[in-house]
Design a protein around this motif. Structure first.
Motif, PDB file in Angstrom:
ATOM      1  N   GLU A  63       0.628  -1.184   0.066  1.00 14.46           N
ATOM      2  CA  GLU A  63      -0.050   0.078   0.147  1.00 14.46           C
ATOM      3  C   GLU A  63       0.825   1.218   0.133  1.00 14.46           C
ATOM      4  O   GLU A  63       0.559   2.412  -0.638  1.00 14.46           O
ATOM      5  N   HIS A  64       1.951   1.378   0.775  1.00 14.79           N
ATOM      6  CA  HIS A  64       2.990   2.343   0.697  1.00 14.79           C
ATOM      7  C   HIS A  64       3.479   2.546  -0.473  1.00 14.79           C
ATOM      8  O   HIS A  64       3.712   3.743  -0.766  1.00 14.79           O
ATOM      9  N   THR A  81       2.424   1.721  -3.488  1.00 13.02           N
ATOM     10  CA  THR A  81       1.557   2.038  -4.664  1.00 13.02           C
ATOM     11  C   THR A  81       0.747   3.092  -4.299  1.00 13.02           C
ATOM     12  O   THR A  81       0.107   3.947  -5.214  1.00 13.02           O
ATOM     13  N   GLY A  82       0.704   3.635  -3.172  1.00 10.18           N
ATOM     14  CA  GLY A  82      -0.046   4.646  -2.669  1.00 10.18           C
ATOM     15  C   GLY A  82      -1.865   4.384  -2.886  1.00 10.18           C
ATOM     16  O   GLY A  82      -2.623   5.183  -2.865  1.00 10.18           O
ATOM     17  N   LYS A  83      -2.055   3.025  -2.799  1.00 17.32           N
ATOM     18  CA  LYS A  83      -3.232   2.462  -2.879  1.00 17.32           C
ATOM     19  C   LYS A  83      -3.837   1.399  -2.107  1.00 17.32           C
ATOM     20  O   LYS A  83      -2.884   0.954  -1.167  1.00 17.32           O
ATOM     21  N   LYS A  84      -4.896   1.419  -1.609  1.00 17.35           N
ATOM     22  CA  LYS A  84      -5.478   0.624  -0.474  1.00 17.35           C
ATOM     23  C   LYS A  84      -5.854  -0.742  -1.069  1.00 17.35           C
ATOM     24  O   LYS A  84      -6.412  -1.011  -2.065  1.00 17.35           O
TER      25      LYS A  84
END
Length: 341
Positions: free
Chosen positions: A45-46, A48-51
């Motif tokens: 997540e960190h 890619t910046g995605k959840k």
């Protein structure tokens, strides 16, 4: 498109989740964390910046699976969740059949009940057995697996074929991969076996970082160039790209039904001693080793013919052995104890 990734917190799963996210897919991960860490998902997540929607659960729990599918509109499933050590499978075969075969049946039953028909299976080169000639090609018959782990993969491929014959809407891809190694180039995610590693490179890396005293090389009297086993090692990021390519292939070929198998490998075999030498060069660390007796279930040498994946999926392994070693050392040296416990 929303994809369920079973075993998505594990080694190959986490790298594939990362690439799915960067390619615009929504991802739900189901993992019982038996051989994985939730930290891998946090780091994905960190990076890619995605959840990621994470659910801790087991594929053998059909009630939990049904709830998951009802809560999330899943379009396709990538199925990694399995026990995966060849040697260990010979000592606890019932656990391997229970987890790998029964677990997959539970997953497929729930999918069938809810009319979810797109499935990508984490298969293995072990399905070719010892009787097929190398390099292995997808047109070869399924072989007599040399271990319960390999047998579980053969059984599941047969189940998928039978399911596809009974349900003409079912569409599956079996990705038969060879020996994934390496780590994401960031050094933030990688292979973190619990306990003593069952696979070669994590053990080599742990010796190099000082976590273990020395490596055991199982057999030096095989009919290979230096007497040690030879395998087709490929970078885990190349392998992850193969899974994304398989998802895209299923989307593009909407008329396809049935089961299609693809080898994912480099087409080159590398010996155990060559791996040790390459890692020493990449890490500038000495890796002491001793020669031990052969390990039950190990074949002398095998490698892939991956031309079918290149022609149909547009996939080819591009990262070389030096990059595999360098990325492994970056991960291990940055995380000498693996993910925080």
């Amino acid at each position: 498109m929303k994809i369920l990734v079973t075993g998505g917190a594990g080694y190959i799963g986490s790298h594939t989740v990362l690439l799915l996210l960067t390619n615009g897919f929504e991802v739900v991960v189901l993992d019982n964390l038996m051989n994985a860490s939730i930290e891998s998902i946090r780091r994905v997540e960190h990076l890619t910046g995605k959840k990621v929607s994470f659910i801790k659960g087991d594929i053998q729990d059909k009630t939990a699976l049904t709830s998951l599918f009802n809560e999330h509109a899943i379009d396709a499933v990538i199925h990694f969740a399995a026990l995966k050590a060849v040697g260990e499978s010979s000592t606890i075969p019932l656990e391997y059949y229970q987890n790998n075969v029964h677990g997959t049946l539970c997953l497929l039953e729930v999918m069938a009940n809810l009319n979810i028909n797109h499935f990508i299976f984490s298969s293995s080169a072990t399905v070719y057995g010892g009787e097929n000639a190398v390099p292995y090609e997808e047109s070869m018959p399924l072989g007599e697996a040399s271990s319960p782990y390999g047998a579980s993969k053969v059984m599941i491929e047969r189940v998928l074929k039978d399911l596809a014959q009974s349900n003409l809407d079912f569409r599956a891809v079996c990705l038969r991969y060879f020996n994934p190694i390496g780590a994401h180039e960031s050094g933030q995610i990688g292979e973190d076996p619990k306990g003593i590693p069952n696979n070669l490179l994590p053990y080599v890396a742990q010796v190099a970082v000082g976590k273990r005293e020395r490596l055991q090389v199982f057999g030096d009297d095989y009919s290979t160039e230096d007497g040690t086993c030879e395998r087709d090692y490929l970078h885990v990021m190349d392998l992850a790209e193969g899974h994304v390519a398989a998802v895209n292939w299923l989307q593009k070929n909407s008329e396809f039904t049935g089961v299609e198998a693809f080898n994912l490998g480099t087409g080159k075999a590398v010996s155990v001693l060559s791996i040790i030498k390459a890692f020493e060069q990449a890490s500038q660390q000495k890796v002491p080793y001793t020669i031990a007796p052969r390990r039950h279930g190990d074949l002398p040498a095998f490698w892939a013919n991956a031309e079918k994946a290149n022609k149909q999926l547009g996939w080819r392994a591009t990262r070389d052995l030096t990059q595999m070693m360098t990325d492994t050392w970056r991960w291990q040296s940055n995380n000498p104890e693996g993910y925080p416990k």
